[in-house]
Write a protein that holds these residues in place. Structure first.
Motif, PDB file in Angstrom:
ATOM      1  N   LYS A   1      37.034  46.871  41.784  1.00  0.00           N
ATOM      2  CA  LYS A   1      37.153  45.636  41.000  1.00  0.00           C
ATOM      3  C   LYS A   1      38.472  45.593  40.248  1.00  0.00           C
ATOM      4  CE  LYS A   1      32.343  44.858  40.040  1.00  0.00           C
ATOM      5  NZ  LYS A   1      31.364  45.017  38.979  1.00  0.00           N
TER       6      LYS A   1
ATOM      7  N   LYS B   1      30.020  32.766  41.482  1.00  0.00           N
ATOM      8  CA  LYS B   1      30.529  32.666  42.849  1.00  0.00           C
ATOM      9  C   LYS B   1      30.136  33.861  43.714  1.00  0.00           C
ATOM     10  CE  LYS B   1      34.521  29.761  41.807  1.00  0.00           C
ATOM     11  NZ  LYS B   1      34.565  28.671  42.779  1.00  0.00           N
ATOM     12  N   SER B   2      29.841  35.007  43.068  1.00  0.00           N
ATOM     13  CA  SER B   2      29.480  36.201  43.851  1.00  0.00           C
ATOM     14  C   SER B   2      27.972  36.447  43.817  1.00  0.00           C
ATOM     15  CB  SER B   2      30.228  37.420  43.310  1.00  0.00           C
ATOM     16  OG  SER B   2      29.716  37.756  42.034  1.00  0.00           O
TER      17      SER B   2
ATOM     18  N   TYR C   1      29.678  40.447  41.665  1.00  0.00           N
ATOM     19  CA  TYR C   1      30.982  40.791  41.088  1.00  0.00           C
ATOM     20  C   TYR C   1      30.976  40.403  39.610  1.00  0.00           C
ATOM     21  CZ  TYR C   1      36.022  41.661  41.095  1.00  0.00           C
ATOM     22  OH  TYR C   1      37.273  42.177  40.863  1.00  0.00           O
TER      23      TYR C   1
END
Lengths: 133, 118
Positions: free
Chosen positions: B9, B38-39, B43
């Motif tokens: 990350k 979005k993940s 994430y």
């Protein structure tokens, strides 16, 4: 304790656990406060545990900061901190020695001592005793 | 979260932040929320780690920050992508594809190679 106070204490704990005050850590605390305010507003938060769950515990945030912070800045901060500690110890030691000397001097000055001596004149008579200080 | 995921990350955060800022100026909380949404929650990034990346990007001049008043007293810091940041984004995106493609070739994973070729 109100939620506002709990948030303040949460943020203060993070600040404490970060250990080093750098430009970045100060900025992070400000940004974190703003983010928490946004989160509280958007999610109608009533309990500090919700904030801990979303942002992490105080120690997790501090550890995250220390793991990602610029190592050079932290090293410099560590050196400055150690130097300050050494200086403080040295100043205290010098002050302590100074104080001890001053106390001993003042004790010597007040506790005057004398030597009583008899003077025998040539004719064998003893003159008045004098006190030499 | 494993250490490997954290390291991964850290390496990709710059690229993703710059990508999100291409669309519009965002403030910190919007960026962390966008990562998460979005993940599908995979994430996620700690606040401290995210902000340190943002501060570094500001220092390098790839993004700039400005404050906006929210309500009576509260201020929000927004981040804006600069032209140099756009160039940097394209550069690291290309590098990312090259590296990921080579990894897929080493691993001999057709599925990853196909995704990258799309």
């Amino acid at each position: 304790m109100s939620l506002k106070n709990e948030i303040n204490s949460y943020v203060k704990n993070i600040q404490k656990q970060i250990l080093y005050k750098t430009k970045e850590s100060k900025q992070l605390i400000n940004d974190l406060k703003a983010n928490i305010a946004d989160y509280v507003e958007e999610n109608n938060v009533t309990d500090i545990s919700e904030i801990r769950q979303c942002f992490g515990s105080e120690s997790e945030i501090a550890a995250d900061f220390l793991a990602n912070a610029d190592i050079k800045t932290l090293k410099r901060k560590m050196t400055v901190k150690s130097l300050i500690a050494v200086l403080v110890v040295a100043v205290i030691a010098v002050w302590g020695i100074g104080m001890t000397v001053a106390v001993v001097d003042s004790l010597n000055a007040t506790a005057a001592y004398g030597v009583e001596s008899d003077i025998v004149d040539e004719d064998g008579s003893m003159s008045n005793a004098s006190l030499e200080v | 979260m494993s250490q490997q995921q954290d390291n991964f990350k850290r390496g990709t955060a710059e690229m993703l932040i710059l990508h999100l800022l291409q669309e519009e100026d965002l403030y910190g909380y919007q960026i962390t929320r966008a990562f998460k949404d979005k993940s599908n929650g995979v994430y996620t990034m700690g606040e401290a780690a995210l902000y340190l990346v943002l501060y570094r990007l500001v220092e390098l001049g790839y993004i700039t920050d400005y404050e906006k008043l929210v309500g009576a007293r509260r201020k929000r810091r927004y981040y804006h992508l600069e032209d140099s940041g756009r160039e940097y984004y394209n550069k690291i995106l290309d590098e990312y594809f090259i590296i990921t493609k080579s990894i897929a070739q080493i691993l001999d994973r057709e599925d990853i190679k196909n995704v990258l070729e799309k």
